[in-house]
Design an enzyme around this catalytic site. Structure first.
Site, PDB file in Angstrom:
ATOM      1  CD  GLU A  46      -2.499   1.817   0.380  1.00 50.82           C
ATOM      2  OE1 GLU A  46      -3.343   1.088  -0.141  1.00 50.82           O
ATOM      3  OE2 GLU A  46      -2.297   2.995   0.013  1.00 50.82           O
ATOM      4  N   GLY A  59     -22.660   1.397   2.216  1.00 52.51           N
ATOM      5  CA  GLY A  59     -23.616   0.323   2.497  1.00 52.51           C
ATOM      6  C   GLY A  59     -23.184  -0.929   1.763  1.00 52.51           C
ATOM      7  NE  ARG A 119     -17.029   5.256   1.507  1.00 56.47           N
ATOM      8  CZ  ARG A 119     -16.804   4.633   0.362  1.00 56.47           C
ATOM      9  NH1 ARG A 119     -15.660   4.049   0.137  1.00 56.47           N
ATOM     10  NH2 ARG A 119     -17.726   4.603  -0.574  1.00 56.47           N
ATOM     11  NE  ARG A 197     -18.570   9.980  -0.715  1.00 52.73           N
ATOM     12  CZ  ARG A 197     -17.585   9.190  -1.102  1.00 52.73           C
ATOM     13  NH1 ARG A 197     -16.405   9.674  -1.423  1.00 52.73           N
ATOM     14  NH2 ARG A 197     -17.751   7.898  -1.149  1.00 52.73           N
ATOM     15  CG  ASP A 315     -13.590   1.229  -7.551  1.00 50.66           C
ATOM     16  OD1 ASP A 315     -14.507   0.386  -7.506  1.00 50.66           O
ATOM     17  OD2 ASP A 315     -13.707   2.371  -7.069  1.00 50.66           O
TER      18      ASP A 315
HETATM   19  C1  LIG Z   1     -19.830   8.550  -3.446  1.00 48.95           C
HETATM   20  C2  LIG Z   1     -19.586   7.083  -3.456  1.00 48.95           C
HETATM   21  C3  LIG Z   1     -20.424   6.246  -2.742  1.00 48.95           C
HETATM   22  C4  LIG Z   1     -20.242   4.862  -2.785  1.00 48.95           C
HETATM   23  N1  LIG Z   1     -21.087   4.068  -2.064  1.00 48.95           N
HETATM   24  C5  LIG Z   1     -20.918   2.722  -2.113  1.00 48.95           C
HETATM   25  C6  LIG Z   1     -21.787   1.874  -1.366  1.00 48.95           C
HETATM   26  O1  LIG Z   1     -22.682   2.324  -0.650  1.00 48.95           O
HETATM   27  N2  LIG Z   1     -21.582   0.529  -1.457  1.00 48.95           N
HETATM   28  C7  LIG Z   1     -20.580  -0.018  -2.214  1.00 48.95           C
HETATM   29  O2  LIG Z   1     -20.436  -1.257  -2.245  1.00 48.95           O
HETATM   30  N3  LIG Z   1     -19.751   0.779  -2.930  1.00 48.95           N
HETATM   31  C8  LIG Z   1     -19.882   2.121  -2.882  1.00 48.95           C
HETATM   32  N4  LIG Z   1     -19.028   2.928  -3.575  1.00 48.95           N
HETATM   33  C9  LIG Z   1     -17.931   2.313  -4.346  1.00 48.95           C
HETATM   34  C10 LIG Z   1     -16.768   1.913  -3.443  1.00 48.95           C
HETATM   35  O3  LIG Z   1     -16.402   3.014  -2.618  1.00 48.95           O
HETATM   36  C11 LIG Z   1     -15.565   1.489  -4.282  1.00 48.95           C
HETATM   37  O4  LIG Z   1     -15.991   0.536  -5.233  1.00 48.95           O
HETATM   38  C12 LIG Z   1     -14.488   0.873  -3.416  1.00 48.95           C
HETATM   39  O5  LIG Z   1     -14.105   1.759  -2.382  1.00 48.95           O
HETATM   40  C13 LIG Z   1     -13.262   0.517  -4.265  1.00 48.95           C
HETATM   41  O6  LIG Z   1     -12.333  -0.142  -3.457  1.00 48.95           O
HETATM   42  P1  LIG Z   1     -10.954  -0.624  -4.083  1.00 48.95           P
HETATM   43  O7  LIG Z   1     -10.225  -1.294  -2.958  1.00 48.95           O
HETATM   44  O8  LIG Z   1     -11.170  -1.412  -5.325  1.00 48.95           O
HETATM   45  O9  LIG Z   1     -10.198   0.705  -4.512  1.00 48.95           O
HETATM   46  P2  LIG Z   1      -9.666   1.946  -3.565  1.00 48.95           P
HETATM   47  O10 LIG Z   1     -10.522   2.126  -2.380  1.00 48.95           O
HETATM   48  O11 LIG Z   1      -9.472   3.094  -4.480  1.00 48.95           O
HETATM   49  O12 LIG Z   1      -8.267   1.438  -3.052  1.00 48.95           O
HETATM   50  C14 LIG Z   1      -7.107   1.464  -3.839  1.00 48.95           C
HETATM   51  C15 LIG Z   1      -5.901   1.434  -2.905  1.00 48.95           C
HETATM   52  O13 LIG Z   1      -4.725   1.236  -3.696  1.00 48.95           O
HETATM   53  C16 LIG Z   1      -3.706   2.107  -3.241  1.00 48.95           C
HETATM   54  N5  LIG Z   1      -2.805   2.315  -4.378  1.00 48.95           N
HETATM   55  C17 LIG Z   1      -3.104   2.938  -5.555  1.00 48.95           C
HETATM   56  N6  LIG Z   1      -2.052   2.893  -6.393  1.00 48.95           N
HETATM   57  C18 LIG Z   1      -1.060   2.219  -5.737  1.00 48.95           C
HETATM   58  C19 LIG Z   1       0.275   1.850  -6.098  1.00 48.95           C
HETATM   59  N7  LIG Z   1       0.784   2.152  -7.300  1.00 48.95           N
HETATM   60  N8  LIG Z   1       1.015   1.169  -5.191  1.00 48.95           N
HETATM   61  C20 LIG Z   1       0.498   0.853  -3.959  1.00 48.95           C
HETATM   62  N9  LIG Z   1      -0.753   1.186  -3.576  1.00 48.95           N
HETATM   63  C21 LIG Z   1      -1.531   1.850  -4.456  1.00 48.95           C
HETATM   64  C22 LIG Z   1      -4.451   3.366  -2.806  1.00 48.95           C
HETATM   65  O14 LIG Z   1      -3.695   4.147  -1.909  1.00 48.95           O
HETATM   66  C23 LIG Z   1      -5.696   2.759  -2.166  1.00 48.95           C
HETATM   67  O15 LIG Z   1      -5.511   2.472  -0.791  1.00 48.95           O
HETATM   68  C24 LIG Z   1     -19.190   4.309  -3.564  1.00 48.95           C
HETATM   69  C25 LIG Z   1     -18.333   5.148  -4.274  1.00 48.95           C
HETATM   70  C26 LIG Z   1     -18.517   6.524  -4.225  1.00 48.95           C
HETATM   71  C27 LIG Z   1     -17.586   7.406  -5.018  1.00 48.95           C
END
Ligand SMILES: Cc1cc2nc3c(=O)[nH]c(=O)nc-3n(C[C@H](O)[C@H](O)[C@H](O)COP(=O)(O)OP(=O)(O)OC[C@H]3O[C@@H](n4cnc5c(N)ncnc54)[C@H](O)[C@@H]3O)c2cc1C
Length: 434
Positions: A46, A59, A119, A197, A315
């Protein structure tokens, strides 16, 4: 990948079987916990100095809970410890525009389903299950290069270090650097929606909109905007998300937030003839706050989620808007499928074909995940058109219900255990989906 260059100098000897996870958001941390529960060796890298999440609510839908439980029952019980019960097991959609907050439609979420939490609370609970002394999480390690050598993958870090792994799972989020390297034509793009938000003290919220509305999950729909609210933090806070349509381009595609002001929300809601409730909710928000551009991958989808011994998850693979509350849950489903496949690889590593099996496993992962997740990305865009009355069915209760229900049900009712079984069968047969 543009900024991903071949490594130079000697690399450390490869471990027998090792998974590298890039990114410790919801997806990465769930994968890490799933691998830990299966005794599969891994390291999570990370770039930040610790696990962190923004101060807002999230949620998790029923499918996400099923996936959490199958990853490790501890993941689900952690969520249940911080989840806030909804006042009612119904998602209520009101006409926030015309007046009277007339209930347009309500959708059953299942018993104690689709609960929200802060969160930061859930991340803290999950992080506690990855004790620092185990050394499996490395903070402050930003990956800048990923090179698949055919005999494993070499990771290069911003600090100049190098590590090796048998397989790399990039959970590096919506602006994934790994995706940019594997599939440069697949950036996330601005959707023409932006959001604000806030977490509002429950007392103030109940005073402004009444306890009944503040105590459960509601959405208020109208022309070019919607508001979603649900309680979090043991009913001490109301999570508020305001989403507005805009015809302006996003100011800077490399940043997904910019400074925003409550007056922008007021400008939309002042045109809603019966918008007392949405105006009251907006009035609870700070005068200045971050504004988030809503980006997704509908326009430029990744053609697949795997390439050689590297894959994308969460994502990074299929960034979607928030409108069906699905993105985080889909990342947890990805983590489950990968954890199960990695366990099979680990068990058969010495006998079943080693590195060649990695590619088959990631192909199986892609094949069971691609269509389900891509449909959610597309449905999420459409859902927001309905919420903003940019699809005419949005303002007609019955037609709205008929349109929105299958979208939510597709997310909630995915056959999570069936998908895991399917992936495992594909790995064993080496099948490829057509
Ligand atoms: C307004 C809003 C409301 C939402 N509400 C919901 C909901 O109610 N329910 C739901 O299921 N989803 C919801 N989502 C979607 C959800 O927040 C995301 O799908 C989720 O947080 C994505 O998680 P992730 O771990 O895939 O990516 P991220 O949370 O973006 O995590 C990526 C991680 O990788 C790290 N990183 C990036 N590049 C590197 C690198 N090169 N080397 C090392 N580390 C790196 C970053 O620092 C970060 O910690 C919402 C999204 C938004 C914008």
């Amino acid at each position: 990948m543009g900024d991903i260059s071949p490594p130079s100098g000697p690399s450390p000897a490869p471990p027998p079987f090792h998974v590298a996870i890039i990114g410790g958001g919801i997806t990465g941390i769930n994968l890490a916990l799933g691998l830990r529960a299966r005794a599969v060796p891994f390291t999570l890298y990370e770039r930040a100095p610790g696990f962190r999440e923004i101060g807002a609510g999230i949620g998790f839908s029923p499918n996400a809970e099923v996936a959490m439980n199958l990853l490790s029952p501890e993941i689900l019980s952690a969520f249940k410890r911080v989840a806030n019960p909804n006042g009612e097991d119904w998602f209520q959609f009101a006409d926030g525009y015309s007046g009277g907050d007339e209930l347009m439609y309500k959708l059953y979420v299942g018993e104690d389903g689709f609960q929200g939490c802060r969160r930061s609370d859930i991340l803290e609970e999950w992080a506690r299950q990855l004790p620092e002394e185990e050394g499996v999480v490395k903070f402050g390690r930003e990956v800048v290069s990923v090179v698949d050598t055919g005999e494993g993958v070499e990771l290069g870090f911003k600090d100049g270090g190098k590590e090796r792994a048998s397989v790399v799972v990039a959970c590096d989020g919506i602006r994934s650097r790994v995706r940019a390297g594997l599939f440069p034509g697949s950036p996330a793009a601005f959707t023409g929606k932006e959001c604000f938000r806030a977490l509002v003290p429950m007392e103030k919220a109940a005073e402004a909109i009444g306890e009944k509305k503040a105590g459960t999950r509601w959405m208020y729909l109208g022309r070019d905007g919607h508001v979603i609210t649900y309680p979090v933090g043991g009913n001490t806070l109301l999570n508020v998300l305001v989403v507005l349509s805009t015809s302006d381009p996003w100011p800077d595609e490399t940043k997904h937030t910019t400074s925003g002001a409550r007056s922008e929300i007021d400008n939309t809601f002042k045109a809603w003839p019966g918008g007392e409730t949405v105006r009251a909710i907006a009035g609870l928000m700070p005068e200045t706050m971050d504004k988030w551009g809503i980006f997704d991958m509908k326009q430029f989808p990744a053609p697949q989620y795997n390439k050689g011994a590297v894959c994308l998850a969460g994502d990074a693979a299929h960034a979607t808007g928030p409108h069906l509350g699905a993105g985080g849950g889909l990342g947890i489903e990805d983590a489950l499928v990968l954890a199960e496949l990695m366990e099979e690889l680990h068990k058969g590593w010495a006998t079943d074909g080693g590195q060649a099996m990695v590619e088959r496993a990631l192909q199986a992962y892609n094949d069971v995940r691609y269509h389900r997740t891509q449909r959610v990305v597309a449905d999420t865009r459409h859902a927001c058109l309905l919420f903003h009355w940019q699809d005419e069915k949005g303002e007609k209760g019955e037609q709205f219900g008929e349109a929105i229900t299958p979208m939510f049900h597709h997310v909630w009712e995915g056959d999570v255990p069936g998908m895991v079984g399917d992936a495992s069968a594909r790995l064993r047969k080496g099948e490829k989906e057509d």
